[in-house]
Enzyme design. Structure first.
Site, PDB file in Angstrom:
ATOM      1  N   ASP A   1       0.778  -1.386  -0.054  1.00  0.00           N
ATOM      2  CA  ASP A   1       0.077  -0.133  -0.029  1.00  0.00           C
ATOM      3  C   ASP A   1       0.960   1.134  -0.035  1.00  0.00           C
ATOM      4  O   ASP A   1       1.872   1.516   0.688  1.00  0.00           O
ATOM      5  CB  ASP A   1      -0.836  -0.025   1.305  1.00  0.00           C
ATOM      6  N   GLU A  58       1.981  -0.313  -5.118  1.00  0.00           N
ATOM      7  CA  GLU A  58       1.038   0.658  -5.308  1.00  0.00           C
ATOM      8  C   GLU A  58       1.797   2.090  -5.448  1.00  0.00           C
ATOM      9  O   GLU A  58       2.193   2.690  -4.605  1.00  0.00           O
ATOM     10  CB  GLU A  58      -0.099   1.051  -4.241  1.00  0.00           C
TER      11      GLU A  58
END
Length: 692
Positions: free
Chosen positions: A340, A377
């Site tokens: 993330d 990401e």
């Protein structure tokens, strides 16, 4: 009183042995450390307070003690004291009972109070989080192992463990809904869908109360512990139950040939900013684990958008992250990780972006992690956007440009055809020059963050009123289109256009070069009623509605057949280890418009077609996309005299004629095809394909 020994600094955390338990933790600046032992999860007072002697129980920056007679199931926490000088980055608070960062299970008492943990000087012994010592006995993996499937053969399905089976109509028994065991019961559905990997939203222990206005944090991007499986996702609530049940889920998914990728959140924690709770890292060594504002160290740098930013390139934090990844691979058998806001992991202690970040390179080169899928990401919350530029040899990327450019082109935006063409071909504008395989690009149209695919074609604007923030939250740049009606409608023309557009998105995503990723429920038209930020909606709005499997069976069939089609192209196997540049150079790609060989790259173009014939094969593929709001006639490129085109996909027609099995594909006799508005057609000319 329990007998103690000096203990040892390694391994960190609680290590169970025959004679007792060794406890070790890191704190450079602490002056006092106390180990607290509890009788039960809901105990309001510890039954033992064991003070560490810094002359006996400290080695360099590590505090350690061995307590005799303790066994598996022991519940514990720490109180750590030291200078409380926020202006210098020191935030010790001996009134707080801290959980162990290396614990493999964390339990929340019924009276847990985030507010108490957030107020300096207020004791939390009465509502303390409890770390649990687990018996790390051998688990029967029944011969299953991590699969190590190449990305070229991978279709990812992003899933929320809780939301996948929590709906009352899931036909999962009540005690297993929303759990790892519930996922096991739905493996046949995943297998029939054809996906090869599940990407699980955060499964490490998080604080569900980390949400505004008393709501529940549903998504889980608020970690308390990086090691411990989230206990609320376990049907077995006994000590070690979540640990065991997670492994069972992985084992059964592997037995079905499905890999497990987990979403890891190392960019921030649930401790938040200076007003947040002191649960572990902040109370152990604040300036080691977090990036602080250089001129005002009582405040936290917020590159994550969640209040704090982990100091991931500090040697202590970096080692812990490596330990976490090793644990999930070796002990839990996961097949990969999605990081993330991974661009945060490139920042140093001052928040500056490093050219060669030690953490990312160490993950890239770790032999234990070799063969695992590593997905970034590749952006953060303050504008650092590194899609196409992320460091390392093994890092794959969520391709946000694929999402945005495909959405914009299919919506009918102007000046999009060139960017859209790049996305079809694995984004050569991003990846052509670095010798990466086409699979580096993780192609997706929707994910947990944003509209569902149904809502992308049903709403022009976000509708986040249920979040209680007057729809100020959530992204405003959605590139969505409602086809004339905002939200639900009974207009058959609007519904038909929306269904066609959904099929267009699936077709482009699954036939483009790269690794496709579906979002949970998109294959059956799941809706969040226009909410594009459902992080706090642990309810019917976010859960998988299993009635849609029958209600939208035609769409589900289309997606299944489309995945099948992707895997039945033999040429894919030949290019698993080839770079994108080699694949494109060998594919003899020809671009077309409504006239064969004459693509229209102009600003006002809303259509495109391409054909390619791969070397050492007779297979030809033709894809025509009409994103215009009127029908267009496409002239077909010629084939050899002994070949002819056969239609596999036409998104403008109803099931079952929207997609055919190879044996039932329809020959195309004419030299032109009429594509209705907003539709995609796929033709093949290959005896090899048709025989499969």
């Amino acid at each position: 009183m329990l007998n103690t020994r000096p203990g040892r600094s390694y391994p960190l955390g609680a290590c169970l042995e025959a004679a007792g338990i060794n406890f070790s933790l890191y704190s450079k600046s602490a002056t006092k450390v106390t180990l607290l032992l509890f009788k039960s999860i809901n105990s309001r007072k510890a039954y033992q307070h064991i003070r560490y002697d810094p002359q006996v129980n400290r080695t360099d920056n590590y505090w350690h003690i061995f307590v005799e007679g303790l066994s598996a199931g022991t519940l514990y926490g720490f109180q750590v004291d030291g200078p409380y000088v926020p202006e210098n980055g020191m935030r010790f608070d001996a009134s707080k009972v801290l959980c162990d960062p290396y614990a493999k299970e964390i339990r929340f008492p019924k009276n847990y109070s985030r507010a108490s943990y957030s107020t300096h000087g207020v004791s939390t012994e009465h509502c303390a989080l409890k770390s649990v010592v687990l018996e790390r006995r051998n688990f029967d993996w029944q011969g299953t192992k991590p699969i190590h499937r190449p990305l070229a053969d991978t279709v990812i399905y992003e899933m929320h463990v809780g939301g996948f089976t929590r709906h009352p109509n899931s036909q999962v028994s009540a005690n297993k809904r929303g759990t790892y065991a519930g996922v096991i019961e739905k493996i046949p559905y995943l297998k029939q869908l054809g996906i090869t990997a599940v990407e699980l939203m955060p499964v490490a222990q998080f604080d569900a109360s980390d949400a505004t206005l008393g709501k529940t944090n549903y998504w889980g991007y608020c970690p308390v512990s990086f090691f411990a499986p989230h206990t609320a996702y376990s049907s077995d609530q006994s000590p070690g139950g979540a640990f065991h049940e997670f492994r069972m889920m992985v084992r059964e998914l592997h037995a079905a040939g499905i890999e497990v990728i987990i979403d890891v959140v190392f960019n921030h924690t649930t401790e938040g900013n200076e007003n947040g709770p002191t649960l572990n890292l902040r109370g152990l060594q604040n300036d080691t684990y977090y990036i602080l504002e250089q001129d005002r160290q009582q405040y936290y740098s917020n590159y994550s958008g969640c209040g704090n930013t982990c100091n991931t390139n500090n040697s202590v934090m970096r080692r812990m992250i490596r330990d976490v990844l090793t644990f999930w691979v070796t002990q839990m058998h996961v097949d990969g990780f999605r990081f993330d806001l991974a661009s945060v992991l490139m920042r140093n202690s001052q928040g500056d972006v490093l050219g060669d970040p030690p953490l990312l390179w160490s993950i890239d080169s770790d032999p234990i992690l070799a063969g695992t899928k590593i997905i970034a990401e590749a952006w953060d919350a303050v504008g650092l956007y590194q899609v196409g530029q992320f460091v390392g040899d093994r890092w794959n990327e969520w391709n946000g440009r694929f999402r945005d450019d495909v959405r914009a082109f299919l919506r009918g935006d102007s000046n999009q055809v060139g960017a859209f063409a790049n996305r079809l071909l694995g984004s050569p504008d991003l990846y052509y020059d670095d010798h990466r395989t086409p699979q580096r690009s993780i192609n997706f149209v929707t994910a947990h963050d944003g509209f569902t695919l149904h809502d992308l074609v049903s709403y022009n604007n976000k509708h986040n009123e249920s979040n209680g923030e007057h729809s100020r939250d959530g992204d405003n740049h959605n590139l969505s289109y409602n086809f004339g009606v905002e939200g639900p409608t009974n207009d058959p023309k609007v519904l038909a256009l929306r269904q066609r557009q959904v099929k267009n998105f699936f077709t482009i995503m699954l036939l483009s070069l790269g690794t496709p990723m579906l979002s949970m429920g998109d294959e059956v038209g799941r809706t969040q009623e226009g909410n594009n930020n459902g992080y706090c909606q642990d309810n019917l709005q976010s859960w998988f509605d299993w009635s849609l499997v029958d209600k939208n069976a035609d769409l589900l069939r289309f997606v299944k057949k489309l995945i099948e089609f992707r895997f039945r192209i033999p040429a894919l196997e030949r290019y698993i280890h080839q770079s994108l540049s080699v694949v494109l150079n060998d594919s003899r790609i020809e671009w077309h418009g409504v006239k064969a060989g004459q693509p229209d790259w102009s600003e006002q173009s809303h259509s495109l077609a391409l054909s390619y014939a791969l070397p050492y094969s007779d297979e030809h593929l033709y894809i025509a996309i009409n994103a215009y709001w009127e029908a267009l006639n496409f002239e077909l490129p010629p084939l050899a005299s002994d070949q002819h085109w056969r239609r596999i996909i036409n998104t403008a027609v109803d099931s079952p004629d929207d997609i055919y099995d190879f044996s039932g594909s329809k020959p195309v006799e004419q030299t032109q095809l009429c594509l209705p508005p907003r539709s995609v057609v796929v033709l093949v000319a290959s005896e090899e394909l048709l025989e499969l």
